[in-house]
Write a protein that holds these residues in place. Structure first.
Motif, PDB file in Angstrom:
ATOM      1  N   VAL A 287      -2.887   4.620  -1.863  1.00  0.00           N
ATOM      2  CA  VAL A 287      -3.640   5.758  -2.355  1.00  0.00           C
ATOM      3  C   VAL A 287      -4.786   5.331  -2.956  1.00  0.00           C
ATOM      4  O   VAL A 287      -6.030   5.775  -2.775  1.00  0.00           O
ATOM      5  N   ALA A 288      -4.939   4.017  -3.590  1.00  0.00           N
ATOM      6  CA  ALA A 288      -6.020   3.345  -4.274  1.00  0.00           C
ATOM      7  C   ALA A 288      -7.283   2.997  -2.993  1.00  0.00           C
ATOM      8  O   ALA A 288      -8.344   3.016  -3.374  1.00  0.00           O
ATOM      9  N   TYR A 289      -6.599   2.752  -1.893  1.00  0.00           N
ATOM     10  CA  TYR A 289      -7.562   2.735  -0.787  1.00  0.00           C
ATOM     11  C   TYR A 289      -8.332   3.720  -0.391  1.00  0.00           C
ATOM     12  O   TYR A 289      -9.422   3.551  -0.086  1.00  0.00           O
ATOM     13  N   TYR A 290      -7.730   4.757  -0.422  1.00  0.00           N
ATOM     14  CA  TYR A 290      -8.464   6.208  -0.404  1.00  0.00           C
ATOM     15  C   TYR A 290      -9.713   6.412  -1.165  1.00  0.00           C
ATOM     16  O   TYR A 290     -10.654   6.731  -0.928  1.00  0.00           O
ATOM     17  N   TRP A 291      -9.304   6.429  -2.580  1.00  0.00           N
ATOM     18  CA  TRP A 291     -10.080   6.670  -3.595  1.00  0.00           C
ATOM     19  C   TRP A 291     -11.401   5.228  -3.673  1.00  0.00           C
ATOM     20  O   TRP A 291     -12.275   5.561  -4.044  1.00  0.00           O
ATOM     21  N   GLY A 292     -10.740   4.180  -3.275  1.00  0.00           N
ATOM     22  CA  GLY A 292     -11.611   3.030  -3.331  1.00  0.00           C
ATOM     23  C   GLY A 292     -12.475   3.083  -2.274  1.00  0.00           C
ATOM     24  O   GLY A 292     -13.823   2.621  -2.549  1.00  0.00           O
ATOM     25  N   GLY A 293     -12.181   3.654  -1.091  1.00  0.00           N
ATOM     26  CA  GLY A 293     -13.281   3.674  -0.231  1.00  0.00           C
ATOM     27  C   GLY A 293     -14.299   4.801  -0.552  1.00  0.00           C
ATOM     28  O   GLY A 293     -15.685   4.414  -0.438  1.00  0.00           O
TER      29      GLY A 293
END
Length: 439
Positions: A287-293
């Motif tokens: 999920v960190a990839y989603y918000w990191g994007g």
């Protein structure tokens, strides 16, 4: 067209007074505020699968978390706007920190009693504090500098909000989801043995941090900004008489609803065998990839929005989100997973751009408009609830078509709906002119 076409330009008298004051230190301190409420909000994505496991909830029931959290924006948005208008931006932020801390502390008795209703009540109190932070912080950043760079400035501070949403899933999955068993093989009575301290300790720590931040904020000397404009309001006119604001409220509703609906169900979606088959802990890390994007996109967007037409970037971002969702629905495994995670990058500039387009030309009504726009964040409560209902009746894949509809509206708003004009239902007693130039 430059960004100044959407934001009221400084008057000649303002320019004649000499160089504008520097607000760098104030903006730097506000980045902490944006980080905090980004972190708190994103922890909901971790709470949903945790509560779903403890209480054996359906997708619809689990989304009551979003309903209570983002429903606070609908109930408290306008009162928060009124309060901030009376107390000022700094006092509004102080109140937000203190109320948010109180909500965090309520998680301890909620977890001890294993009561879902008490959890939801604690979330509502916590969200009320976040609403005050949002209503105070967003317009404060918008007026804290030249109007022509308001979109870029707000996007930059939103980037630190995204830093919080990127860190939250990593810490949340390590501290909270790591205590969950593998839901695909767990025994029926496993929920009774889940350690509730996994929720109690993190939220007690967050509450303590909020109290410390409120103390530091009280000591800071922030520039006192009275209002977004010195214009005297005309009798009978209100913020909702501006069409770009009303349509912008729908835009915020759609954007937040789509973003939260996707983020809240990523752990479940990535756990599907045809997508990635990940455990709750590993899915939470992703999920960190989603918000990191979103974070990366906001740092880049802060530059792009100061160079290119904001509406054009908004349309391109929303169209990109639709394409990525459709790819995820129609593919499997790594392609399906990473295409949906990449939607976060498309979300990056949407809030700040819609917000500044919606308040363009509102002048004295900016604080009132900020409260109304925060009411529209209730999309984060209602769209995920509908998303969960569709998922219960069909599948998570079919439910992803709901965010597609939301992004389609944002495309229209960026093409036509943003245009500042008085709403057709407003009939002033005397002729009025929308206070905006450069169109």
């Amino acid at each position: 067209m430059a960004a100044s076409a959407y934001i009221p330009s400084p008057s000649p008298t303002d320019e004649a007074t000499g160089p504008q004051p520097s607000y760098t230190s104030a903006l730097a301190s506000l980045t902490v505020l944006f980080f905090v409420f980004g972190f708190i909000t994103c922890l909901n994505d971790i709470l949903i699968p945790f509560m779903k496991a403890i209480f054996g909830l359906s997708y619809t029931q689990a989304n009551l978390i979003n309903l209570c959290f983002f429903g606070a924006y609908f109930i408290m948005g306008i009162p928060a706007g009124i309060l901030v208008k009376r107390l000022g931006y700094k006092q509004g932020m102080l109140a937000g920190f203190l109320i948010g801390a109180g909500g965090c502390f309520l998680f301890y008795p909620a977890a001890a009693s294993r009561s879902y209703p008490i959890f939801l009540g604690a979330l509502f109190v916590l969200a009320t504090g976040v609403v005050l932070l949002q209503v105070s912080g967003n317009p404060y950043v918008a007026v804290l500098g030249p109007p022509r760079t308001a979109s870029a400035r707000l996007t930059l501070t939103q980037a630190f909000n995204s830093l919080g949403t990127t860190v939250a899933p990593l810490l949340g999955s390590a501290l909270i989801l790591s205590h969950l068993p593998d839901l695909s093989t767990a025994a029926a009575n496993a929920a009774a043995h889940i350690d509730v301290r996994a929720v109690q300790v993190p939220y007690l720590a967050i509450g303590g941090i909020l109290l410390v931040l409120s103390g530091l904020l009280a000591l800071l000397k922030l520039p006192r900004m009275q209002s977004a404009s010195t214009q005297v309001p005309e009798p009978g006119r209100h913020a909702w008489h501006y069409q770009n604001l009303v349509l912008g409220m729908i835009g915020i509703f759609a954007y937040v609803g789509a973003e939260v609906a996707i983020g809240s169900h990523l752990v479940s979606y990535l756990g599907l065998p045809e997508v990635a088959g990940l455990s709750p802990k590993l899915a939470g890390d992703k999920v960190a990839y989603y918000w990191g994007g979103a974070m990366v996109g906001r740092f880049v967007g802060a530059y792009l929005l100061s160079r290119f037409r904001p509406t054009r970037l908004l349309v391109l971002a929303a169209a990109g989100a639709i394409v990525l969702i459709l790819i995820s629905i129609s593919t499997h495994h790594a392609v399906s997973m990473y295409s949906l995670l990449a939607v976060g990058l498309m979300n990056s500039i949407m809030f700040a751009t819609i917000f500044t387009l919606a308040v363009a030309g509102l002048g004295w009504h900016t604080e009132e408009a900020s409260g109304l726009l925060n009411v529209a964040i209730v999309g984060g409560a209602l769209v995920p609830l509908l998303f969960g209902k569709v998922a219960d009746l069909s599948s998570l894949h079919w439910a992803l078509l709901l965010p597609v509809v939301c992004y389609a509206y944002i495309i229209w708003y960026g093409m036509r709906g943003y245009e500042p004009r008085m709403a057709s239902y407003y009939q002033p007693e005397v002729p009025v002119q929308v206070p905006i130039t450069g169109l």
